[in-house]
Design a protein around this motif. Sequence first.
Motif, mmCIF file in Angstrom:
data_model
loop_
_atom_site.group_PDB
_atom_site.id
_atom_site.type_symbol
_atom_site.label_atom_id
_atom_site.label_comp_id
_atom_site.label_asym_id
_atom_site.label_seq_id
_atom_site.Cartn_x
_atom_site.Cartn_y
_atom_site.Cartn_z
ATOM 1 N N VAL A 80 21.728 -4.120 -15.062
ATOM 2 C CA VAL A 80 22.526 -3.016 -15.606
ATOM 3 C C VAL A 80 22.006 -1.686 -15.079
ATOM 4 C CG1 VAL A 80 23.074 -1.720 -17.708
ATOM 5 C CG2 VAL A 80 23.308 -4.204 -17.684
ATOM 6 N N CYS A 81 20.678 -1.537 -15.091
ATOM 7 C CA CYS A 81 20.091 -0.279 -14.606
ATOM 8 C C CYS A 81 20.437 -0.038 -13.140
ATOM 9 C CB CYS A 81 18.568 -0.307 -14.798
ATOM 10 S SG CYS A 81 18.043 -0.224 -16.542
ATOM 11 N N GLY A 82 20.401 -1.092 -12.336
ATOM 12 C CA GLY A 82 20.760 -0.950 -10.933
ATOM 13 C C GLY A 82 22.222 -0.561 -10.756
ATOM 14 N N GLU A 83 23.085 -1.173 -11.569
ATOM 15 C CA GLU A 83 24.516 -0.852 -11.494
ATOM 16 C C GLU A 83 24.769 0.583 -11.952
ATOM 17 O OE1 GLU A 83 26.186 -4.014 -13.839
ATOM 18 O OE2 GLU A 83 25.274 -5.513 -12.519
ATOM 19 N N HIS A 84 24.039 1.018 -12.981
ATOM 20 C CA HIS A 84 24.174 2.394 -13.451
ATOM 21 C C HIS A 84 23.671 3.383 -12.409
ATOM 22 C CE1 HIS A 84 24.518 1.653 -18.087
ATOM 23 N NE2 HIS A 84 25.537 1.188 -17.399
ATOM 24 N N GLN A 85 22.587 3.033 -11.726
ATOM 25 C CA GLN A 85 22.054 3.923 -10.691
ATOM 26 C C GLN A 85 23.078 4.118 -9.575
ATOM 27 O OE1 GLN A 85 18.753 5.505 -10.721
ATOM 28 N NE2 GLN A 85 20.076 6.699 -9.371
ATOM 29 N N ALA A 86 23.813 3.050 -9.240
ATOM 30 C CA ALA A 86 24.834 3.164 -8.197
ATOM 31 C C ALA A 86 25.933 4.143 -8.614
ATOM 32 C CB ALA A 86 25.431 1.785 -7.904
ATOM 33 N N ILE A 87 26.293 4.129 -9.903
ATOM 34 C CA ILE A 87 27.312 5.065 -10.399
ATOM 35 C C ILE A 87 26.789 6.500 -10.302
ATOM 36 C CG2 ILE A 87 28.626 5.799 -12.431
ATOM 37 C CD1 ILE A 87 28.619 2.849 -13.335
ATOM 38 N N VAL A 88 25.544 6.716 -10.731
ATOM 39 C CA VAL A 88 24.948 8.051 -10.685
ATOM 40 C C VAL A 88 24.858 8.551 -9.247
ATOM 41 C CG1 VAL A 88 22.822 9.371 -11.076
ATOM 42 C CG2 VAL A 88 23.657 7.805 -12.840
ATOM 43 N N ASP A 89 24.427 7.697 -8.338
ATOM 44 C CA ASP A 89 24.288 8.098 -6.941
ATOM 45 C C ASP A 89 25.636 8.521 -6.354
ATOM 46 O OD1 ASP A 89 21.600 7.549 -7.076
ATOM 47 O OD2 ASP A 89 21.743 5.602 -6.057
ATOM 48 N N ALA A 90 26.684 7.776 -6.686
ATOM 49 C CA ALA A 90 28.015 8.101 -6.177
ATOM 50 C C ALA A 90 28.511 9.435 -6.721
ATOM 51 C CB ALA A 90 28.998 6.984 -6.528
ATOM 52 N N LEU A 91 28.265 9.667 -8.009
ATOM 53 C CA LEU A 91 28.667 10.938 -8.613
ATOM 54 C C LEU A 91 27.882 12.099 -8.006
ATOM 55 C CD1 LEU A 91 28.880 9.850 -12.363
ATOM 56 C CD2 LEU A 91 30.804 10.408 -10.868
ATOM 57 N N ALA A 92 26.581 11.895 -7.823
ATOM 58 C CA ALA A 92 25.745 12.946 -7.251
ATOM 59 C C ALA A 92 26.187 13.288 -5.827
ATOM 60 C CB ALA A 92 24.280 12.510 -7.247
ATOM 61 N N ALA A 93 26.686 12.275 -5.108
ATOM 62 C CA ALA A 93 27.151 12.499 -3.730
ATOM 63 C C ALA A 93 28.565 13.080 -3.696
ATOM 64 C CB ALA A 93 27.116 11.188 -2.953
ATOM 65 N N GLY A 94 29.229 13.100 -4.854
ATOM 66 C CA GLY A 94 30.592 13.602 -4.899
ATOM 67 C C GLY A 94 31.587 12.706 -4.190
ATOM 68 N N ASP A 95 31.268 11.405 -4.128
ATOM 69 C CA ASP A 95 32.095 10.444 -3.405
ATOM 70 C C ASP A 95 32.963 9.677 -4.404
ATOM 71 O OD1 ASP A 95 33.104 8.180 -1.994
ATOM 72 O OD2 ASP A 95 31.453 8.308 -0.567
ATOM 73 N N GLU A 96 34.230 10.059 -4.517
ATOM 74 C CA GLU A 96 35.116 9.444 -5.510
ATOM 75 C C GLU A 96 35.315 7.951 -5.253
ATOM 76 O OE1 GLU A 96 38.918 11.332 -7.189
ATOM 77 O OE2 GLU A 96 39.674 9.856 -5.740
ATOM 78 N N GLY A 97 35.556 7.585 -3.995
ATOM 79 C CA GLY A 97 35.776 6.179 -3.669
ATOM 80 C C GLY A 97 34.574 5.323 -4.008
#
Length: 217
Positions: free
Chosen positions: A180-197
């Motif tokens: 779960v933590c790994g999956e959450h980190q992927a969401i945070v990383d995508a948001l931080a990068a501003g990458d909607e896709g």
Amino acid sequence: MQSGRDRAYAYLRDQVLTSPASTGTFLNEGELASAIGVSRTPVREALLLLVSEGLIEMVPKRGAYVPPVSGRQIGELMDLRGVLERHAASRSITHGNAPVTEMTHALAEQETLAELSMSNSGLSDDASKRFIHWDGLFHQALIDSAGSELLSRTYAGLRARQLRVGLSALVEVAGRQHHVCGEHQAIVDALAAGDEGLAFTAIDDHLVVTTSILLRA
């Protein structure tokens, strides 16, 4: 100060309904009133609220019954979460206010509990509920970033169902907390990068894994 009904509702939602042992059982109003420290009237009122939310059924001459969560209900819950979370991610990226700090804080708390799980060969019931509590805050932070009061209220209204299925997913797969933590980190990383896709993909991947675990349970 919480009313007796609100205390009873919170206890039923967070303590009783999240316990796997309660599924398929009838609840005793008197025992609940004693455990909560209120009279039977607020317990009855809280039960009726949960009936209106579809979490409890009132059976004539038998009382309040806790039905199992069906596969269809799990699928519908996860589909709705996906729609709401993808929308919130899109809005927050567009407006440049992705809640990376808030979500990272919630994730750090989950990572601490995940490490505790590894050290103790699993989490206690209380620690598991804390993990799911922070899980809720992680996702609610994303939803709230969309700036829609109605969207936030709608998502918060799913809390009781998410507590039930979230705890079930944790106990079904060894080491699920770390995943779960790994999956959450992927969401945070995508948001931080501003990458909607990328954010959409990370959200969907997280929900697909959770759904598959729950449907196997």
